[in-house]
Scaffold this motif. Structure first.
Motif, PDB file in Angstrom:
ATOM      1  N   PHE A  23      -9.173   4.088  -7.700  1.00 52.44           N
ATOM      2  CA  PHE A  23      -8.058   3.602  -8.516  1.00 52.44           C
ATOM      3  C   PHE A  23      -8.459   3.425  -9.977  1.00 52.44           C
ATOM      4  CE2 PHE A  23      -5.615   3.440  -4.885  1.00 52.44           C
ATOM      5  CZ  PHE A  23      -4.379   2.813  -5.058  1.00 52.44           C
ATOM      6  N   THR A  47      -1.415   8.833  -8.179  1.00 55.13           N
ATOM      7  CA  THR A  47      -1.902   8.191  -6.957  1.00 55.13           C
ATOM      8  C   THR A  47      -1.842   9.165  -5.787  1.00 55.13           C
ATOM      9  OG1 THR A  47      -1.015   6.092  -7.780  1.00 55.13           O
ATOM     10  CG2 THR A  47      -1.680   6.159  -5.486  1.00 55.13           C
ATOM     11  N   VAL A 142     -12.676  -1.814  -0.086  1.00 60.21           N
ATOM     12  CA  VAL A 142     -11.571  -2.588  -0.674  1.00 60.21           C
ATOM     13  C   VAL A 142     -11.983  -3.171  -2.022  1.00 60.21           C
ATOM     14  CG1 VAL A 142     -10.105  -4.617  -0.359  1.00 60.21           C
ATOM     15  CG2 VAL A 142     -10.541  -3.086   1.570  1.00 60.21           C
ATOM     16  N   THR A 145     -12.036  -0.477  -4.564  1.00 58.97           N
ATOM     17  CA  THR A 145     -10.676  -0.145  -4.989  1.00 58.97           C
ATOM     18  C   THR A 145     -10.167  -1.137  -6.030  1.00 58.97           C
ATOM     19  OG1 THR A 145     -10.223   0.794  -2.798  1.00 58.97           O
ATOM     20  CG2 THR A 145      -8.323   0.265  -4.167  1.00 58.97           C
ATOM     21  N   ALA A 146     -10.527  -2.404  -5.852  1.00 60.65           N
ATOM     22  CA  ALA A 146     -10.066  -3.445  -6.780  1.00 60.65           C
ATOM     23  C   ALA A 146     -10.838  -3.439  -8.094  1.00 60.65           C
ATOM     24  CB  ALA A 146     -10.206  -4.820  -6.111  1.00 60.65           C
ATOM     25  N   TYR A 228      -1.411   1.784   0.824  1.00 60.93           N
ATOM     26  CA  TYR A 228      -1.647   2.346  -0.507  1.00 60.93           C
ATOM     27  C   TYR A 228      -0.418   2.247  -1.407  1.00 60.93           C
ATOM     28  CZ  TYR A 228      -6.362   3.752   0.518  1.00 60.93           C
ATOM     29  OH  TYR A 228      -7.712   3.720   0.809  1.00 60.93           O
ATOM     30  N   TYR A 231      -0.981  -1.091  -2.890  1.00 63.00           N
ATOM     31  CA  TYR A 231      -2.028  -1.022  -3.908  1.00 63.00           C
ATOM     32  C   TYR A 231      -1.510  -0.395  -5.202  1.00 63.00           C
ATOM     33  CZ  TYR A 231      -5.832  -2.394  -0.755  1.00 63.00           C
ATOM     34  OH  TYR A 231      -6.686  -3.072   0.086  1.00 63.00           O
ATOM     35  N   VAL A 234       0.859  -3.101  -6.881  1.00 64.77           N
ATOM     36  CA  VAL A 234       0.381  -4.456  -7.180  1.00 64.77           C
ATOM     37  C   VAL A 234       0.521  -4.806  -8.661  1.00 64.77           C
ATOM     38  CG1 VAL A 234      -1.748  -5.794  -7.414  1.00 64.77           C
ATOM     39  CG2 VAL A 234      -1.087  -4.933  -5.193  1.00 64.77           C
ATOM     40  N   SER A 251      -4.141  -8.295 -10.343  1.00 64.50           N
ATOM     41  CA  SER A 251      -4.226  -7.117  -9.479  1.00 64.50           C
ATOM     42  C   SER A 251      -5.582  -7.045  -8.797  1.00 64.50           C
ATOM     43  CB  SER A 251      -3.974  -5.846 -10.295  1.00 64.50           C
ATOM     44  OG  SER A 251      -2.694  -5.862 -10.890  1.00 64.50           O
ATOM     45  N   ILE A 255      -5.982  -7.255  -4.594  1.00 63.28           N
ATOM     46  CA  ILE A 255      -6.572  -6.166  -3.807  1.00 63.28           C
ATOM     47  C   ILE A 255      -7.902  -6.604  -3.205  1.00 63.28           C
ATOM     48  CG2 ILE A 255      -7.480  -3.812  -3.894  1.00 63.28           C
ATOM     49  CD1 ILE A 255      -5.425  -3.241  -6.114  1.00 63.28           C
ATOM     50  N   GLY A 311      -2.558  -9.361   0.285  1.00 65.43           N
ATOM     51  CA  GLY A 311      -3.765  -8.582   0.038  1.00 65.43           C
ATOM     52  C   GLY A 311      -4.790  -8.722   1.153  1.00 65.43           C
ATOM     53  N   ALA A 315      -5.092  -5.026   4.248  1.00 67.66           N
ATOM     54  CA  ALA A 315      -6.309  -4.223   4.434  1.00 67.66           C
ATOM     55  C   ALA A 315      -7.162  -4.714   5.594  1.00 67.66           C
ATOM     56  CB  ALA A 315      -7.151  -4.248   3.158  1.00 67.66           C
TER      57      ALA A 315
END
Length: 394
Positions: A23, A47, A142, A145-146, A228, A231, A234, A251, A255, A311, A315
């Protein structure tokens, strides 16, 4: 041979570093839209490009058995370095939207040599305790991703007259991904890998024909319908209640909270079973979808609690679905089942992203977000037989 204590931390940190590519552009997309006048549909398109790249990469890596033909740590290294370069190449663009979409597809393709191959490396070292390692590895995914959202928040808070925040994020994520690949290659010794088998189309028949496997796989599909798209949305959700300079931080925390769900769910699953943990997390995340109209207007502390809870649970069931699918797949086609399941799941996520991100640009979030609950509802219906069996066996 005893497993050195450093192995799991290195693999986890490398997984975290590599998956931060996922991301990286989403986190700075508002900056790019202002600087390059990107179209409103850019969020959905970019995305989806990563997701489609991952589907294509997963199929190619599986069909060519690249992680079996070559050392998995070397495959991880090459994909991390190439993924870092593809991500850093964004710095050379000047609003060329088609090239940006192509680079995101390339990053997604190369992530197929990071996330699944990292799992394969872990499996070669933790054949007995893979379930626990799996929860930690997906928690690292995860957090990865954040991470770009967190870097964007830090860059915006500390930037002076130097580089724009979006450039700092792109450079930081690229360097981190490259370092993760190098750490894996040089700090994780080679072990005889868990040998894969050629992809077999018969696995698709097993998914449909075998009730226990079908329950876990279709539960996972419901989960992917929601994950997703949330995500991607968010930052849009956070912007409803948070000032522009706080959106990236909110955000990140929303996440990153999923790592708690992954690790905590793994611990609880040892006592009550994976299907029941997945069922509860899927039910709570579905309830968060339905509660969106109220939560978006609730007092700010309740809004934050709702977003964090969403969140955690959106996940947190991921490791349990992976464990259930691997456990219920026929031994001869386990690898094929996992490959097809992941590919179909990520294809579902593309359809969901296209629907919900575009809908959120045309309609209020209060009317859009509850429809994300379709995935959890269908997933719960599919998963119910496995959860009943776990309760019956205690």
């Amino acid at each position: 041979m005893d497993t050195p204590a450093r192995i799991l931390p290195v693999i986890v940190l490398a997984q975290f570093a590599g998956t931060s590519l996922w991301f990286a552009v989403n986190a700075v997309l508002p900056d790019l839209q202002r600087a390059w006048s990107l179209p409103p549909a850019a969020l959905a398109t970019l995305t989806s490009a990563v997701q489609l790249g991952f589907v294509a990469g997963t199929l190619v890596f599986a069909l060519l058995m690249l992680a079996d033909r070559f050392r998995p740590t070397r495959v991880f290294l090459v994909c991390s370095l190439l993924g870092a370069l593809a991500n850093a190449a964004v710095l050379l663009l000047d609003g060329q939207y088609a090239l940006l979409v192509g680079l995101r597809f390339a990053v997604g393709f190369l992530l197929a040599g990071i996330y699944p191959v990292g799992m394969k490396i872990a499996a070669s070292w933790y054949r007995e305790g893979l379930g626990a390692a799996l929860g930690v590895l997906i928690a690292a995914l995860v957090l990865g991703t954040a991470l770009p959202h967190g870097l964007r928040a830090l860059a915006a808070a500390n930037v002076g007259d130097g580089l724009p925040p979006w450039r700092i994020v792109v450079i930081g994520v690229s360097l981190l991904a490259a370092l993760g690949g190098v750490a894996t290659a040089f700090l994780v010794p080679e072990r005889p890998p868990v040998q894969g088998a050629p992809i077999r189309i018969a696995a698709l028949g097993a998914i449909v024909a075998q009730p226990r496997l079908r329950a876990s796989v279709f539960g996972y599909f419901g989960h992917m319908w929601e994950l997703y798209s949330l995500y991607a949305l968010v930052p849009t959700i956070a912007a409803v209640r948070v000032a522009a300079d706080g959106v990236s931080a909110m955000s990140f925390w929303a996440i990153a909270a999923g790592a708690v769900g992954c690790a905590g769910g793994g611990l609880v699953a040892r006592r009550i079973g994976s299907a029941r943990v997945a069922q509860w997390q899927l039910a709570v995340s579905g309830a968060c979808c339905i509660a969106a109209p109220l939560a978006l207007q609730a007092p700010f502390p309740l809004f934050v609690a709702w977003l964090l809870l969403w969140g955690v649970t959106v996940a947190g069931d991921s490791p349990q679905f992976s464990a259930l699918t691997a456990r219920n797949a026929p031994p001869g086609v386990t690898g094929s089942v996992l490959t097809f399941t992941n590919c179909i799941g990520f294809a579902i996520s593309v359809a969901s992203i296209e629907v919900f991100v575009r809908a959120a640009q045309a309609a209020p979030l209060e009317t859009v977000l509850p429809w994300l609950a379709l995935g959890p509802v269908l997933g719960l219906w599919a998963l119910a037989p496995l959860a009943r069996q776990e309760r019956a066996t205690g």
